[in-house]
Structures are given as C-alpha cells and as structure tokens.
Design a protein around this motif. Structure first.
Motif, mmCIF file in Angstrom:
data_model
loop_
_atom_site.group_PDB
_atom_site.id
_atom_site.type_symbol
_atom_site.label_atom_id
_atom_site.label_comp_id
_atom_site.label_asym_id
_atom_site.label_seq_id
_atom_site.Cartn_x
_atom_site.Cartn_y
_atom_site.Cartn_z
ATOM 1 N N LEU A 47 33.056 18.226 29.401
ATOM 2 C CA LEU A 47 33.492 17.204 30.353
ATOM 3 C C LEU A 47 32.287 16.516 30.989
ATOM 4 C CD1 LEU A 47 36.495 19.006 32.106
ATOM 5 C CD2 LEU A 47 36.595 17.163 30.407
ATOM 6 N N ARG A 48 31.216 17.268 31.292
ATOM 7 C CA ARG A 48 30.013 16.639 31.852
ATOM 8 C C ARG A 48 29.395 15.648 30.844
ATOM 9 N NH1 ARG A 48 29.338 21.839 34.311
ATOM 10 N NH2 ARG A 48 28.208 22.601 32.470
ATOM 11 N N ARG A 49 29.373 16.040 29.591
ATOM 12 C CA ARG A 49 28.853 15.131 28.560
ATOM 13 C C ARG A 49 29.734 13.903 28.415
ATOM 14 N NH1 ARG A 49 28.615 18.901 23.576
ATOM 15 N NH2 ARG A 49 28.187 16.883 22.546
ATOM 16 N N LEU A 50 31.057 14.093 28.522
ATOM 17 C CA LEU A 50 31.987 12.961 28.452
ATOM 18 C C LEU A 50 31.755 12.023 29.627
ATOM 19 C CD1 LEU A 50 34.463 11.470 27.319
ATOM 20 C CD2 LEU A 50 35.911 13.073 28.609
ATOM 21 N N HIS A 51 31.534 12.558 30.811
ATOM 22 C CA HIS A 51 31.287 11.732 31.991
ATOM 23 C C HIS A 51 30.003 10.907 31.815
ATOM 24 C CE1 HIS A 51 31.109 10.484 36.155
ATOM 25 N NE2 HIS A 51 29.899 11.019 36.272
ATOM 26 N N ALA A 52 28.957 11.569 31.320
ATOM 27 C CA ALA A 52 27.688 10.849 31.119
ATOM 28 C C ALA A 52 27.832 9.774 30.046
ATOM 29 C CB ALA A 52 26.594 11.858 30.721
ATOM 30 N N ALA A 53 28.587 10.056 28.989
ATOM 31 C CA ALA A 53 28.779 9.061 27.922
ATOM 32 C C ALA A 53 29.567 7.867 28.414
ATOM 33 C CB ALA A 53 29.481 9.720 26.734
ATOM 34 N N LEU A 54 30.580 8.088 29.266
ATOM 35 C CA LEU A 54 31.366 6.973 29.807
ATOM 36 C C LEU A 54 30.495 6.081 30.674
ATOM 37 C CD1 LEU A 54 34.704 8.812 30.756
ATOM 38 C CD2 LEU A 54 34.351 7.189 28.867
ATOM 39 N N ARG A 55 29.595 6.664 31.467
ATOM 40 C CA ARG A 55 28.720 5.857 32.328
ATOM 41 C C ARG A 55 27.716 5.056 31.482
ATOM 42 N NH1 ARG A 55 32.221 7.219 34.774
ATOM 43 N NH2 ARG A 55 32.620 5.040 34.234
ATOM 44 N N GLU A 56 27.179 5.712 30.445
ATOM 45 C CA GLU A 56 26.206 5.015 29.605
ATOM 46 C C GLU A 56 26.859 3.866 28.839
ATOM 47 O OE1 GLU A 56 24.443 7.887 27.062
ATOM 48 O OE2 GLU A 56 23.363 8.930 28.679
ATOM 49 N N ALA A 57 28.101 4.080 28.388
ATOM 50 C CA ALA A 57 28.782 3.034 27.623
ATOM 51 C C ALA A 57 29.358 1.950 28.509
ATOM 52 C CB ALA A 57 29.897 3.673 26.782
ATOM 53 N N GLY A 58 29.348 2.117 29.831
ATOM 54 C CA GLY A 58 29.923 1.131 30.746
ATOM 55 C C GLY A 58 31.421 1.027 30.608
ATOM 56 N N SER A 59 32.067 2.129 30.263
ATOM 57 C CA SER A 59 33.519 2.145 30.068
ATOM 58 C C SER A 59 34.234 2.015 31.408
ATOM 59 C CB SER A 59 33.928 3.446 29.377
ATOM 60 O OG SER A 59 35.337 3.550 29.301
ATOM 61 N N PRO A 60 35.336 1.287 31.425
ATOM 62 C CA PRO A 60 36.118 1.169 32.674
ATOM 63 C C PRO A 60 36.881 2.454 33.016
ATOM 64 C CG PRO A 60 37.250 0.053 30.887
ATOM 65 C CD PRO A 60 35.928 0.502 30.330
ATOM 66 N N LEU A 61 36.856 3.390 32.139
ATOM 67 C CA LEU A 61 37.547 4.657 32.396
ATOM 68 C C LEU A 61 36.674 5.569 33.255
ATOM 69 C CD1 LEU A 61 38.954 5.389 28.807
ATOM 70 C CD2 LEU A 61 40.200 4.481 30.790
ATOM 71 N N TYR A 62 37.334 6.297 34.134
ATOM 72 C CA TYR A 62 36.641 7.286 34.971
ATOM 73 C C TYR A 62 37.162 8.680 34.616
ATOM 74 C CZ TYR A 62 34.972 3.430 37.821
ATOM 75 O OH TYR A 62 34.347 2.277 38.241
ATOM 76 N N LEU A 63 36.247 9.625 34.763
ATOM 77 C CA LEU A 63 36.603 10.990 34.365
ATOM 78 C C LEU A 63 37.786 11.524 35.170
ATOM 79 C CD1 LEU A 63 35.924 13.427 32.592
ATOM 80 C CD2 LEU A 63 34.378 14.215 34.413
ATOM 81 N N HIS A 64 37.826 11.216 36.463
ATOM 82 C CA HIS A 64 38.932 11.756 37.278
ATOM 83 C C HIS A 64 40.275 11.170 36.845
ATOM 84 C CE1 HIS A 64 38.097 7.990 39.493
ATOM 85 N NE2 HIS A 64 39.383 8.045 39.841
ATOM 86 N N GLU A 65 40.250 9.932 36.287
ATOM 87 C CA GLU A 65 41.493 9.355 35.780
ATOM 88 C C GLU A 65 41.933 10.076 34.508
ATOM 89 O OE1 GLU A 65 40.610 5.300 35.178
ATOM 90 O OE2 GLU A 65 40.669 4.761 37.313
ATOM 91 N N LEU A 66 40.955 10.401 33.648
ATOM 92 C CA LEU A 66 41.288 11.100 32.405
ATOM 93 C C LEU A 66 41.793 12.519 32.676
ATOM 94 C CD1 LEU A 66 38.279 10.008 30.160
ATOM 95 C CD2 LEU A 66 40.621 9.114 30.146
ATOM 96 N N LEU A 67 41.349 13.127 33.779
ATOM 97 C CA LEU A 67 41.752 14.508 34.100
ATOM 98 C C LEU A 67 43.035 14.573 34.923
ATOM 99 C CD1 LEU A 67 38.292 16.108 34.931
ATOM 100 C CD2 LEU A 67 39.608 16.266 32.812
ATOM 101 N N GLU A 68 43.690 13.437 35.093
ATOM 102 C CA GLU A 68 44.949 13.441 35.850
ATOM 103 C C GLU A 68 46.000 14.272 35.094
ATOM 104 O OE1 GLU A 68 48.240 10.264 37.604
ATOM 105 O OE2 GLU A 68 46.420 9.561 36.600
ATOM 106 N N GLY A 69 46.600 15.204 35.751
ATOM 107 C CA GLY A 69 47.584 16.092 35.130
ATOM 108 C C GLY A 69 46.978 17.326 34.491
#
Length: 203
Positions: A47-69
């Motif tokens: 999950l930490r690697r996923l968070h860092a990859a989302l920030r580097e790619a400038g994705s509009p997705l946030y980790l807390h949104e993906l972890l909902e549920g």
C-alpha cells in the motif's frame, strides 16, 4: 500486530477496472496477486508503494479513497495452553479461601448467638440473686429487730420480770419484741416491694 488490509470493493474495482493502468506493470501484478490470495490481504508495504506511485503519476485517485470499505486484518493472538499443575493449585487456593471465609462467617454468627444467650442468662441470674438477697435481708432484719427488742426490754421491764420464773417467758418482753419486729418488718417489706418493682421494670 496488524500488517495487512483486507481489500474492500472499491480497491477491487480500481484494480480490475483499469483505473490503475498508468502504474507500473509490476505493481499492478502484485496488487492483482494480493487480491487473488486467500482473504484478499494487501500488505502495508504494498500500500505504501501504491501511494507513492499514485503521487508520482499525478493520479487523481487517493489512497484513502481506494481503501474505502477495506478492513485492517488483525491476526489472532495465540493463547498459550494453561499449565495443569498451576490450574489445580489455583483451584485448591480458591477452595481454601472459600472454606476460610465460610468458617469466619459462621464463627461470627455462632459467637453472636452464644454472647446473646450468655448475656440473657447473666441478667436472669443477677435478677434472681437480687431477689434472694432482698428476702434474706428482710428475714435477718426482722429477726435482729425482734432479738434486740426482746433483750433490750429486760432493762425496761426488769421489775416486772422479777416475779416470773424465767426471764425468757415474760409476755411483756415477747409482746414488745413482736410489735417492734412487725413495724420493722412492714417498713422493710415496703422497701423490698419498691425495689422489686424497680428491678422488674428494667427487665
């Protein structure tokens, strides 16, 4: 200690729906493998690697949104087996303490009953003793008054007693002694009755 997350529906949709297509293929493969594993457990490191990859790619997705549920997986803490000798010892100690508590409670109850019985018996003995002493005092007082009056009347009726064969057969001595003894007896009887009434009133 928790080290993984049980993936929820939102994270599954993102991985399977292609929302993470812009990330590295290796990272996506690890996510897919984690979701396909038993319990769909995703490690915190991934999950930490996923968070860092989302920030580097400038994705509009946030980790807390993906972890909902999603839920944090808490591993069960293994309970060590109890030592049979220790369990038996604890049971003996508990039984001993229960017996001591029972004896203490029953000893207090028995002591109270005995104290109450002894106290009641003591009051009865004192009451009877007081009555016996009062009656004995009455008898002694009357007899003493009779004897003193009889002997003292010898000096008062000395000339009358001279004509009798015996001093102890003089009717005047006997009559005066009876009168005085009766008066003293009545006075003593009055005091005794009042005393007994007071003692009975206290019972």
């Amino acid at each position: 200690m928790a080290s993984a997350v049980r993936a929820g529906r939102r994270l599954r949709q993102a991985v399977e729906g292609g929302e993470l297509a812009g990330l590295a293929a290796g990272l996506r493969a690890e996510l897919e493998a984690a979701l396909a594993s038993e319990g769909a457990l995703v490690p915190f490191s991934l999950l930490r690697r996923l968070h860092a990859a989302l920030r580097e790619a400038g994705s509009p997705l946030y980790l807390h949104e993906l972890l909902e549920g999603s839920e944090i997986d808490l591993p069960e803490v293994p309970v060590p087996p109890r030592n049979p000798e220790l369990v038996a010892r604890l049971e003996r100690i508990k039984a001993k303490l229960a017996n001591e508590e029972y004896r203490r409670m029953t000893r207090n109850i028995t002591g109270q009953e005995m104290n109450g019985t002894l106290a009641e018996f003591g009051r009865q003995v004192r009451s009877v003793k007081a009555v016996v002493i009062t009656i004995f005092n009455f008898i002694v007082t009357v007899v003493a008054a009779f004897a003193c009056t009889y002997l003292g009347s010898q000096y008062v009726f000395a000339e009358t007693a001279a004509g009798h064969l015996s001093l102890f057969l003089c009717p005047q001595h006997v009559l005066s002694a009876v009168i005085v003894a009766s008066v003293v007896g009545l006075a003593e009887l009055y005091v005794m009755v009042r005393t007994l009434e007071g003692d009975l009133g206290k019972l």
